[in-house]
Structure formats: structure tokens, C-alpha cells
Write a protein that holds these residues in place. Structure first.
Motif, PDB file in Angstrom:
ATOM      1  N   HIS A  32       0.820  -1.204   0.000  1.00 48.90           N
ATOM      2  CA  HIS A  32       0.000   0.000   0.000  1.00 48.90           C
ATOM      3  C   HIS A  32       0.856   1.257   0.000  1.00 48.90           C
ATOM      4  O   HIS A  32       1.741   1.395   0.825  1.00 48.90           O
ATOM      5  CB  HIS A  32      -0.914  -0.014   1.230  1.00 48.90           C
ATOM      6  CG  HIS A  32      -1.853   1.149   1.266  1.00 48.90           C
ATOM      7  ND1 HIS A  32      -3.023   1.165   0.561  1.00 48.90           N
ATOM      8  CD2 HIS A  32      -1.753   2.348   1.891  1.00 48.90           C
ATOM      9  CE1 HIS A  32      -3.625   2.329   0.769  1.00 48.90           C
ATOM     10  NE2 HIS A  32      -2.881   3.061   1.563  1.00 48.90           N
ATOM     11  N   VAL A  33       0.585   2.135  -0.918  1.00 49.56           N
ATOM     12  CA  VAL A  33       1.249   3.446  -0.924  1.00 49.56           C
ATOM     13  C   VAL A  33       0.188   4.465  -0.532  1.00 49.56           C
ATOM     14  O   VAL A  33      -0.867   4.543  -1.153  1.00 49.56           O
ATOM     15  CB  VAL A  33       1.821   3.786  -2.321  1.00 49.56           C
ATOM     16  CG1 VAL A  33       2.439   5.177  -2.312  1.00 49.56           C
ATOM     17  CG2 VAL A  33       2.855   2.750  -2.737  1.00 49.56           C
ATOM     18  N   THR A  34       0.470   5.202   0.529  1.00 44.10           N
ATOM     19  CA  THR A  34      -0.516   6.176   1.001  1.00 44.10           C
ATOM     20  C   THR A  34      -0.367   7.474   0.216  1.00 44.10           C
ATOM     21  O   THR A  34       0.691   8.094   0.194  1.00 44.10           O
ATOM     22  CB  THR A  34      -0.331   6.457   2.502  1.00 44.10           C
ATOM     23  OG1 THR A  34      -0.510   5.233   3.206  1.00 44.10           O
ATOM     24  CG2 THR A  34      -1.327   7.488   2.999  1.00 44.10           C
ATOM     25  N   GLN A  35      -1.461   7.834  -0.411  1.00 42.25           N
ATOM     26  CA  GLN A  35      -1.477   9.033  -1.238  1.00 42.25           C
ATOM     27  C   GLN A  35      -1.315  10.293  -0.386  1.00 42.25           C
ATOM     28  O   GLN A  35      -1.847  10.375   0.719  1.00 42.25           O
ATOM     29  CB  GLN A  35      -2.847   9.040  -1.896  1.00 42.25           C
ATOM     30  CG  GLN A  35      -2.946   9.831  -3.156  1.00 42.25           C
ATOM     31  CD  GLN A  35      -4.407  10.031  -3.482  1.00 42.25           C
ATOM     32  OE1 GLN A  35      -5.223   9.163  -3.214  1.00 42.25           O
ATOM     33  NE2 GLN A  35      -4.719  11.171  -4.044  1.00 42.25           N
ATOM     34  N   VAL A  36      -0.561  11.254  -0.878  1.00 41.28           N
ATOM     35  CA  VAL A  36      -0.388  12.516  -0.160  1.00 41.28           C
ATOM     36  C   VAL A  36      -0.873  13.642  -1.072  1.00 41.28           C
ATOM     37  O   VAL A  36      -0.343  13.824  -2.159  1.00 41.28           O
ATOM     38  CB  VAL A  36       1.093  12.762   0.205  1.00 41.28           C
ATOM     39  CG1 VAL A  36       1.261  14.102   0.907  1.00 41.28           C
ATOM     40  CG2 VAL A  36       1.618  11.645   1.086  1.00 41.28           C
ATOM     41  N   VAL A  43       4.996  11.806  -7.552  1.00 45.67           N
ATOM     42  CA  VAL A  43       5.065  11.047  -6.302  1.00 45.67           C
ATOM     43  C   VAL A  43       3.753  10.313  -6.103  1.00 45.67           C
ATOM     44  O   VAL A  43       2.684  10.904  -6.159  1.00 45.67           O
ATOM     45  CB  VAL A  43       5.345  11.990  -5.107  1.00 45.67           C
ATOM     46  CG1 VAL A  43       5.186  11.253  -3.790  1.00 45.67           C
ATOM     47  CG2 VAL A  43       6.731  12.582  -5.220  1.00 45.67           C
ATOM     48  N   VAL A  46       3.416   7.981   0.160  1.00 46.41           N
ATOM     49  CA  VAL A  46       4.451   7.657   1.133  1.00 46.41           C
ATOM     50  C   VAL A  46       4.333   6.213   1.596  1.00 46.41           C
ATOM     51  O   VAL A  46       3.248   5.632   1.593  1.00 46.41           O
ATOM     52  CB  VAL A  46       4.400   8.587   2.373  1.00 46.41           C
ATOM     53  CG1 VAL A  46       4.964   9.958   2.051  1.00 46.41           C
ATOM     54  CG2 VAL A  46       2.994   8.706   2.915  1.00 46.41           C
ATOM     55  N   VAL A  47       5.461   5.649   1.983  1.00 44.95           N
ATOM     56  CA  VAL A  47       5.493   4.309   2.560  1.00 44.95           C
ATOM     57  C   VAL A  47       6.442   4.344   3.757  1.00 44.95           C
ATOM     58  O   VAL A  47       7.234   5.274   3.896  1.00 44.95           O
ATOM     59  CB  VAL A  47       6.027   3.255   1.554  1.00 44.95           C
ATOM     60  CG1 VAL A  47       5.041   3.042   0.419  1.00 44.95           C
ATOM     61  CG2 VAL A  47       7.383   3.659   1.013  1.00 44.95           C
ATOM     62  N   PHE A  48       6.347   3.336   4.605  1.00 46.39           N
ATOM     63  CA  PHE A  48       7.315   3.206   5.690  1.00 46.39           C
ATOM     64  C   PHE A  48       8.503   2.404   5.204  1.00 46.39           C
ATOM     65  O   PHE A  48       8.342   1.382   4.541  1.00 46.39           O
ATOM     66  CB  PHE A  48       6.714   2.457   6.888  1.00 46.39           C
ATOM     67  CG  PHE A  48       5.939   3.339   7.800  1.00 46.39           C
ATOM     68  CD1 PHE A  48       6.548   4.417   8.423  1.00 46.39           C
ATOM     69  CD2 PHE A  48       4.595   3.088   8.051  1.00 46.39           C
ATOM     70  CE1 PHE A  48       5.831   5.232   9.280  1.00 46.39           C
ATOM     71  CE2 PHE A  48       3.878   3.907   8.900  1.00 46.39           C
ATOM     72  CZ  PHE A  48       4.497   4.982   9.511  1.00 46.39           C
ATOM     73  N   VAL A  53       9.278   7.600   7.216  1.00 48.18           N
ATOM     74  CA  VAL A  53       8.278   7.840   6.187  1.00 48.18           C
ATOM     75  C   VAL A  53       9.027   8.323   4.943  1.00 48.18           C
ATOM     76  O   VAL A  53       9.701   9.353   4.988  1.00 48.18           O
ATOM     77  CB  VAL A  53       7.281   8.922   6.633  1.00 48.18           C
ATOM     78  CG1 VAL A  53       6.222   9.128   5.566  1.00 48.18           C
ATOM     79  CG2 VAL A  53       6.644   8.537   7.949  1.00 48.18           C
ATOM     80  N   PRO A  55       9.034   9.124   0.626  1.00 54.92           N
ATOM     81  CA  PRO A  55       8.190   9.323  -0.547  1.00 54.92           C
ATOM     82  C   PRO A  55       8.425   8.188  -1.546  1.00 54.92           C
ATOM     83  O   PRO A  55       9.515   7.619  -1.608  1.00 54.92           O
ATOM     84  CB  PRO A  55       8.673  10.649  -1.126  1.00 54.92           C
ATOM     85  CG  PRO A  55      10.034  10.861  -0.584  1.00 54.92           C
ATOM     86  CD  PRO A  55      10.135  10.086   0.696  1.00 54.92           C
TER      87      PRO A  55
ATOM     88  N   GLU B 520      -8.733   4.803   2.739  1.00 55.62           N
ATOM     89  CA  GLU B 520      -7.673   5.485   3.486  1.00 55.62           C
ATOM     90  C   GLU B 520      -8.131   5.858   4.898  1.00 55.62           C
ATOM     91  O   GLU B 520      -9.269   6.279   5.100  1.00 55.62           O
ATOM     92  CB  GLU B 520      -7.250   6.775   2.764  1.00 55.62           C
ATOM     93  CG  GLU B 520      -6.620   6.546   1.401  1.00 55.62           C
ATOM     94  CD  GLU B 520      -5.166   6.083   1.478  1.00 55.62           C
ATOM     95  OE1 GLU B 520      -4.662   5.870   2.603  1.00 55.62           O
ATOM     96  OE2 GLU B 520      -4.547   5.942   0.413  1.00 55.62           O
ATOM     97  N   VAL B 610       7.253  15.252  -0.132  1.00 57.85           N
ATOM     98  CA  VAL B 610       5.949  14.888   0.423  1.00 57.85           C
ATOM     99  C   VAL B 610       5.579  15.717   1.657  1.00 57.85           C
ATOM    100  O   VAL B 610       4.626  15.394   2.350  1.00 57.85           O
ATOM    101  CB  VAL B 610       5.891  13.378   0.779  1.00 57.85           C
ATOM    102  CG1 VAL B 610       5.697  12.561  -0.474  1.00 57.85           C
ATOM    103  CG2 VAL B 610       7.144  12.931   1.506  1.00 57.85           C
ATOM    104  N   VAL B 626       1.064   3.565   5.932  1.00 64.22           N
ATOM    105  CA  VAL B 626       1.237   4.921   6.442  1.00 64.22           C
ATOM    106  C   VAL B 626      -0.138   5.555   6.573  1.00 64.22           C
ATOM    107  O   VAL B 626      -0.932   5.520   5.641  1.00 64.22           O
ATOM    108  CB  VAL B 626       2.099   5.768   5.487  1.00 64.22           C
ATOM    109  CG1 VAL B 626       2.228   7.194   6.017  1.00 64.22           C
ATOM    110  CG2 VAL B 626       3.477   5.150   5.306  1.00 64.22           C
TER     111      VAL B 626
END
Lengths: 148, 660
Positions: A32-36, A43, A46-48, A53, A55, B520, B610, B626
């Protein structure tokens, strides 16, 4: 005599790119890539990575191609450059390659205008062209890069 | 013997920490001194304290070879000795010089730390020298006159031969301690790497007596003659040196351990990782619950609850270690107020309350500038000149009150003055001149605060020196918001102005409410959520590009996270809304679903690619994804700015008010 260096080869929209392995922290399948919102257009989010954190740059978007949906071959390659950790999303990344310095030649002039910013050299391996990425420039320039 | 670089760096850190302690103590004492003139006993005690602080500062500065600090401290010490010995009376001018000297020392040490140019000290040194009546100084050659304790410098130069005959530094120290009181012990390294030890001895005898009594090879001098020429370089030479310094001064051992902040951060991070593991564990437990017999399950559940509790306690303990009294911020303020009041011809009394309130060290460092700015503002803009105050029927002396208080996880800092209050008309006029748009109609305090905090706003035509310094209200607000805090204003014409800063006591772990939009999740700091309400879609009205919902007896602008984040809405007939902010800053954040309250570990988002407005950090709820932590204050501001109306399109606000 020239030194052998290890590279990690990935492909983006059909072209092979190489990263120097000492710049690569680790590589994993994309989950999962969390959208910013309002992040840079290339980009994905973000991921861990090891508690940090980072990008995730979509290299297709970075190089001006259409984004492609993630699949089982898609890889997240976390690289480090001048203290930053950044994830690169490539279509795949499964190959290690050891190349002598001499095998890498600077990009020809005809290429210079288009991609010399992020391509630092070209290697020809068994008739296959591999572009060696200049990571610092790839991460630094925020304007869109033009596809080769 | 001089040690390697790493050793010396560590030593420097100790020096900075220790000198800060002494400077702070000196500053406190100096401020007390003003009120003590005319009370001989108390004044004498204060002078003794000051003497000790500067003496120590001199000694430790010499150890790190910070010459200007050593020389300056020496002169201040010298002056204080003259006062203590009754050769000089303490004057107001003298107090000022001591204060300036303290400040200069602070600047020298901080410049040394940041490796910037050291400030000059000549003026202070010359000033101090002119205060000391030279003729009154007792000469070192009339020791027989002394019937009370005198200070002597006994210098011991160790050699192989001496050591062989049993005269090590410890033996010397022991012998000296039998004769008098060792008040200081300083190892010195001479030009040819020769080492000597200087013991400062308090002895009630003349030099001859001392010479006779000391059957050990040391040279003895009256302290004044030595101090007149402070020279030679001194380096730390290990425990030999520090032990007598600590025990010799007679200070009782303090039960305080100095810990590098990064070590605490590391500890905190480990606990953070444990909190995440615990969250993962409870997720797994929930999944297996129905497969486990009830009896077994109860035992598992009890243990899980115990771990929860213990982890929370561990977290709180570590947080407490990071806490320092807010007094560290307050301490500097009396100087600022004193100077500024004098420059502006005002009379100001500063009251400090709740100095023992403890907040995270991280916050202390970042709050210094905002609080300083508010205090400066209070003196230069808030408090009126004495004649004006008298005409208003007030005391000529204005009062500025700094208050700190902690309630739960929130710390409140208030900067209040009893001055003229914010002149709303003047603020509006200036805002117009600066080209800012002003909301129409009656302005409430949060509107006024928004104007004051707008970038480029200043109530004085020329940027005045004291409130300028590049830190405007805009920066104050920005800093506080970065710390997940809020600024509120309270002002009454003629009665005064009060700025209230509210911040989470600590940042690393926070309680948050989790909302979900589509796939999300988002976290919102619990401290910033006033209320959670359900709003039927039918009640939400469109107002140009904004949506508003009825709330209590007014209207609440709604921000749909789905829209901001480009996530497809899933219409459900109603939305869940987190109500944040107050007054015209109130905003509702709409989500599809509220997951619940969680304890979250706050991770910073550092990469410029970001780092975006409205997102203050990220966290992990246990599944490795995240989850962004939203910053409601900034989101609210963004929502208002998204339309061209910024801090207030008259028409829109007018309509909004009409809607109320």
C-alpha cells in the motif's frame, strides 16, 4: 584494470536502468502506498521504510510516461542519496549486474539534451543498452524529465 | 593526557551545560539583587552566591580555554569580591554592569558553541574596572592584617621524584584539606605540556603560617595576585581534577543525571515501536478470539490488558524524563522586559506563574522565540507610558503576566498584559494599508488574530527594533501550529491583551481520533477535536465553493477529506464530522466513518517531496500502512484560502453571518 561494481537493474516502460548497489537500501514488492495530497506530481505517496516515512516516486511518471497499475512485478526500490531515503517505483527490478567501470560510457551528445540530467552513463551488456542513473539529479530536479 | 577530540567534545558539552546552569543561577540572583538593596544580610548572601557562580564560570571556562569568558568572569568575580569584602558598595550601575556581563558571557559561550564570532568584552571589563576603587584593595603583602579567612592559591607541580616520595596529587589534596578548606581545584597544562594543580585554599592564617604548615612542596600565593594575571592554559585531566573540584566546594552531591537528548529520543522510539507491536498484537488477538475457548481467552485478554497498562506507564515515565520546567523559557524574560521597558520609558512589572510546569525539552527550545516575541509585543505595544496609565486611572507600572499550566496532555502558556488592549480600528486600518482583505461586519477576536498573524502585517509604521527581529506574529502562529498547537487572543480595550498558546505536552506519542474515507485512514490529534457530530447530507448547504453545516446556533464550514484527497465519495446519507478550532477558525472535517480513538506514534515527514500543508506527520496503526496525521488548523486555513477570499471576502462572510 578497472574495478567491478555491482548494479541493480530495473526496467521502466521497457527501458533498462541501473542503480549503483551501494545507493540501494532495499527492494520490496509494492504494497500500500498512502497518497499525499499536493505532493509532487510524480510522487505516488508515502510508505514506511525502516520506521521512516519515505516518498515513493513513480519512475514512469518521473520520466514522462503514463502510470501503469502495480502488479506482482512492480518493485519499490528504496535508495539513499545525501541523507535522504526515497522509494522508487519501477516496473520490475530483479537483476544484479557486475560491470567494470570501463563498460560505462558517458551519454552521447545526441542524448545529452534529453536525458543527460539523470543518466550518468550507458552500458552495453550483451547487446542490451542499460542507462546508469544519476540518483542525485533524479531526486533533485522537480520539473518533469523528458522520456528518452 | 590532554585527551582525544571525542573526549574533548564530550567535555565541551558538559561545559556548555554547566555554564548554562551557573549563568541562569547568576541571572536569577541578579534580578533579585535589585530588590535587595538596603537589606544588608540578604544582599550579602546574594553577592556571595554571585561570586561563587562567576568564580566557577571562570574556572570551567579556563578548562576549555575559552579565554574571553574566563577573563570576563574573572573581572566580574573581582568586582564582587570587592563588594563582599566591603571595599565597594553595590550600586545600580554596578548591577547593570553585572547583568550586561552575564549576558555577554552567555553570548560568548553560545558563540563558541555555534563557532561564530565572539562578542567583544572590553567595554564591560573597562566598566567593571572603573567601579573598583583601586586604593581600597588589600595588598597581598599585608597578610598579617588578616584575621579572618583568606584565599590562597597553592600550586603543586608533580614530578617523578615527588611521586616516589609519596607526594601525589591526592596526598597534597589531603594535606591541604587538613589545613583549610579547598574551595577550588584546577589542573593546568603549561606551555611545555607541564602539568600543575592549583588548589584554592581558604585558611585563617597569614602566608607565613601557611608556608610553615604546609610541609609539602607547593608554592603559595594570595589569590588576588594570581588572579591579576590569569594565564596558562588549563585542560581537563581526568578524574583527579574533577574529584576535588566537586568535593572541595562542599556542594552536596545532586541526584541529577545529565542525559543527551538523542539517547532519550532513542528510548522513546523503542517504546514507539513497542506501541506499534502492541497494536499489531491486539489486531491478531481480535482475529483469533472466536477460535479460542472462553476460559483461555480471558487469560490472554487479561495479559493483553496488563501489557497495555504497563506500556502506557513506561511511555509516561520516559516522557516525564524529557520534561523540563517551563521556567527555562521564563527565566530570560525579566532581562528582556527590564531592558525594553527602560528603552521605551515604561514601567513594567513581570509576574511569572507556574514556572514549575513541565513540558517536553523539544518544545522548550522551539517556544523560546514565540514567547519572547509576545513579551516584547506586550512591552512595546501593550503597556502604556506611565503618564498615560495615570491619566487612565491605572497604576503607572504596567504588569505583564506569564503563566504556564498543564492540564492533561495539554500545556497552556499565557502572555497577558494590563495595557491598552488591541486597537481594532488601528489594526484594520493597517491591514488595509498592507493590502489585506478584512472581513466585513463586527470582527471577533479570532478575526483580529488572523489579521495580526497575516504575513506582512505590522502595527507600527516602521519595523521597530524590539518587536522586529524577523519574528512577526505570523511566525509565532506558524511555529505554534507546527508544534500542533493553537494561538488564541483575548483583548479588551483599556484592560489588556492576552495571548494563549496551547500545545501538546509532548509530541512523540499522541492520542488521536481515526477517521476513514474510502480505503484510506486518517488520524486527527485528539486535542484539536472539540466534538464529533453526525451531519445528514441534506443539512449541508453549498456556499459558493464552500460547504457549510448548521452547528449549534451558527454555521460550520465543512472540509470533505474525500474531496481534498481525491478519493471517491461513498454517499451514505450522512457524514461524520470532527469539529476543530474555535470562532471563525472553526472547521468541520468530514469523513465516511469514524474508526475510534487510538494512541499513535507520531513520525515526522521530512522529505521535501511529500511535506505538504495540512499534514503534520504520519503514523502506523499496526498494519504497516502509512496513515497521515492531519493538522486541522492548517487544513482549515487552506480551505479558506482555496477560494479567493483568504481571510475574508466581505460578501461571503457577511452571508455566512446572515446564515447564523
Amino acid at each position: 584494470m578497472s574495478e567491478l561494481e555491482t548494479f541493480i537493474v530495473m526496467s521502466v516502460a521497457g527501458t533498462a536502468y541501473a542503480l549503483r548497489s551501494h545507493q540501494v537500501q532495499h527492494m520490496e514488492m509494492v504494497e500500500h502506498v498512502t497518497q499525499v495530497p499536493n505532493a509532487a506530481p510524480f510522487v505516488d505517496g508515502v510508505v514506511f521504510s525502516r520506521g521512516q516515512v519515505v516518498p515513493a516516486i513513480n519512475l514512469r511518471a518521473r520520466f514522462g510516461f503514463e502510470r501503469a497499475p502495480y502488479d506482482v512485478r512492480t518493485r519499490l526500490i528504496v535508495v539513499s542519496s545525501s541523507g535522504r531515503s526515497v522509494g522508487l517505483i519501477a516496473d520490475d527490478g530483479r537483476e544484479f549486474l557486475r560491470l567494470p567501470d570501463a563498460a560505462i560510457t558517458p551519454p552521447q551528445d545526441s542524448l545529452a539534451g534529453l536525458s543527460s540530467r539523470y543518466v550518468e552513463g550507458i552500458a552495453s551488456v550483451n547487446g542490451r543498452l542499460i542507462l546508469v542513473l544519476n540518483l542525485a539529479n533524479l531526486l533533485e530536479f522537480s520539473e518533469p524529465l523528458v522520456a528518452v | 593526557m590532554a585527551g582525544n577530540d571525542a573526549f574533548f567534545d564530550g567535555f565541551l558539552d558538559d561545559y556548555y551545560a554547566e555554564s548554562e546552569e551557573h549563568l541562569t543561577a547568576a541571572a536569577d540572583t541578579l534580578l533579585r539583587l535589585d530588590k535587595l538593596i538596603g537589606q544588608p544580610a540578604a544582599e550579602r548572601a546574594a553577592v556571595d552566591d554571585l561570586f561563587r557562580y562567576f568564580h566557577t564560570l571562570k574556572a570551567i571556562s579556563a578548562m576549555v580555554e575559552l579565554k574571553p569568558a574566563e577573563v570576563l568572569a574573572h573581572h566580574l568575580e573581582h568586582y564582587l569580591r570587592a563588594i563582599r569584602d566591603g571595599e565597594n558598595a553595590l550600586t545600580a550601575g554596578g548591577t547593570d554592569l553585572l547583568i550586561e556581563g552575564t549576558r555577554r558571557l552567555e553570548q560568548i559561550i553560545s558563540a563558541h558553541r555555534t563557532q561564530t564570532a565572539l562578542p567583544a568584552i572590553n567595554d564591560v571589563v573597562a566598566g567593571v574596572a572603573s567601579l573598583i576603587r583601586v586604593a581600597a584593595r588589600p595588598a597581598a603583602d599585608s597578610p598579617e592584617r588578616s584575621s579572618e579567612d583568606r584565599r590562597w592559591i597553592c600550586t603543586f607541580v608533580p614530578t617523578k621524584e615527588l611521586l616516589a616520595s609519596g607526594f601525589g596529587v591526592d596526598a597534597i589534596r589531603k594535606r591541604l584539606a587538613e589545613i583549610g578548606t579547598i574551595v577550588d581545584a584546577t589542573p593546568r597544562v603549561g606551555p611545555n605540556a607541564t602539568i600543575s594543580f592549583e588548589f584554592t585554599l581558604l585558611v585563617p592564617y597569614s602566608v607565613d603560617v601557611v608556608q610553615q604548615l604546609i610541609d609539602v612542596p607547593v608554592t603559595v600565593q594570595a589569590e588576588t595576585t594570581v588572579n591579576a594575571a590569569v594565564e596558562g592554559t588549563a585542560l581537563p585531566i581526568g578524574s583527579d581534577a574533577s574529584a576535588p573540584a566537586a568535593s572541595g566546594t562542599g556542594t552536596s552531591l545532586s541526584h541529577v543525571v545529565r542525559v543527551d537528548l538523542s539517547r532519550l529520543d532513542h528510548l522513546m522510539q523503542s517504546v514507539g515501536d513497542m506501541v506499534i507491536s502492541r497494536a499489531r498484537l491486539s489486531d491478531s488477538l481480535t482475529r483469533i478470539e472466536r477460535h479460542v475457548p472462553a476460559v483461555e481467552w480471558r487469560a490472554v485478554q487479561e495479559n493483553a490488558v496488563a501489557i497495555d497498562r504497563q506500556l502506557r506507564m513506561l511511555r509516561e515515565s520516559i516522557m516525564r524524563v524529557r520534561l523540563v520546567p517551563v521556567g527555562e523559557i521564563f527565566r530570560r524574560m525579566p532581562f528582556v522586559v527590564r531592558d525594553l521597558a527602560r528603552e521605551n520609558g515604561k514601567k513594567v512589572q513581570l509576574e511569572l506563574r507556574g514556572q514549575t510546569t513541565e513540558i517536553d525539552k523539544y518544545l522548550i527550545e522551539r517556544l523560546m522565540d514565540p514567547v519572547l516575541h509576545l513579551v516584547r509585543n506586550a512591552v512595546s505595544h501593550g503597556i502604556e507610558a506611565p503618564d498615560v496609565r495615570l491619566a487612565e486611572g491605572k497604576k503607572p507600572e504596567g504588569t505583564i503576566t506569564l503563566t504556564a499550566a498543564a492540564v492533561g496532555d495539554v500545556v497552556t502558556l499565557e502572555v497577558a498584559d494590563d495595557g491598552r488592549g488591541v486597537d481594532v480600528a488601528a489594526v484594520v486600518e493597517k491591514a488595509r494599508e498592507a493590502g489585506l482583505t478584512i472581513p466585513a461586519g463586527a470582527l471577533d477576536v479570532s478575526d483580529i488574530l488572523n489579521i495580526l498573524c497575516a504575513p506582512g502585517f505590522s502595527t507600527k509604521r516602521e519595523t521597530d527594533r524590539e518587536s522586529g527581529r524577523g519574528v512577526g506574529m505570523a511566525v509565532v502562529k506558524e511555529t505554534i501550529e507546527q508544534l500542533s498547537g493553537t494561538v488564541t487572543l483575548d483583548t479588551e480595550p483599556g484592560q489588556g491583551t492576552r495571548y494563549i498558546l496551547q500545545l501538546p505536552v509532548t509530541l512523540a506519542i499522541a492520542d488521536a481520533l481515526i477517521g476513514r474515507v474510502g480505503v484510506e485512514s486518517f488520524a486527527i490529534p485528539q486535542g484539536s477535536v472539540r466534538e464529533v457530530i453526525d451531519v445528514p447530507e441534506a443539512d449541508i448547504r453549498q456556499l459558493e465553493q464552500n460547504e457549510i453545516a448548521p452547528y449549534r446556533d451558527g454555521a460550520l464550514p465543512i472540509i470533505r477529506l474525500a474531496r481534498i484527497f481525491g478519493i471517491p465519495d461513498s454517499p451514505a446519507g450522512h457524514v461524520h464530522v470532527f469539529v476543530t478550532g474555535t470562532g471563525s477558525n472553526a472547521v468541520g472535517i468530514a469523513v465516511d466513518r469514524i474508526v475510534g480513538q487510538r494512541e499513535i506514534v507520531v513520525r515526522t515527514i521530512a522529505d521535501p517531496l511529500v511535506r505538504v500543508d495540512g499534514v503534520s506527520g504520519a503514523t502506523d496503526l499496526g498494519d504497516g500502512r502509512v496513515v497521515l496525521i492531519l493538522d486541522p488548523a492548517v487544513l482549515g486555513r487552506l480551505a479558506r484560502q482555496r477560494t479567493p477570499r483568504a481571510i475574508g471576502d466581505a460578501a461571503a462572510w457577511g452571508r455566512l453571518r446572515a446564515f447564523k
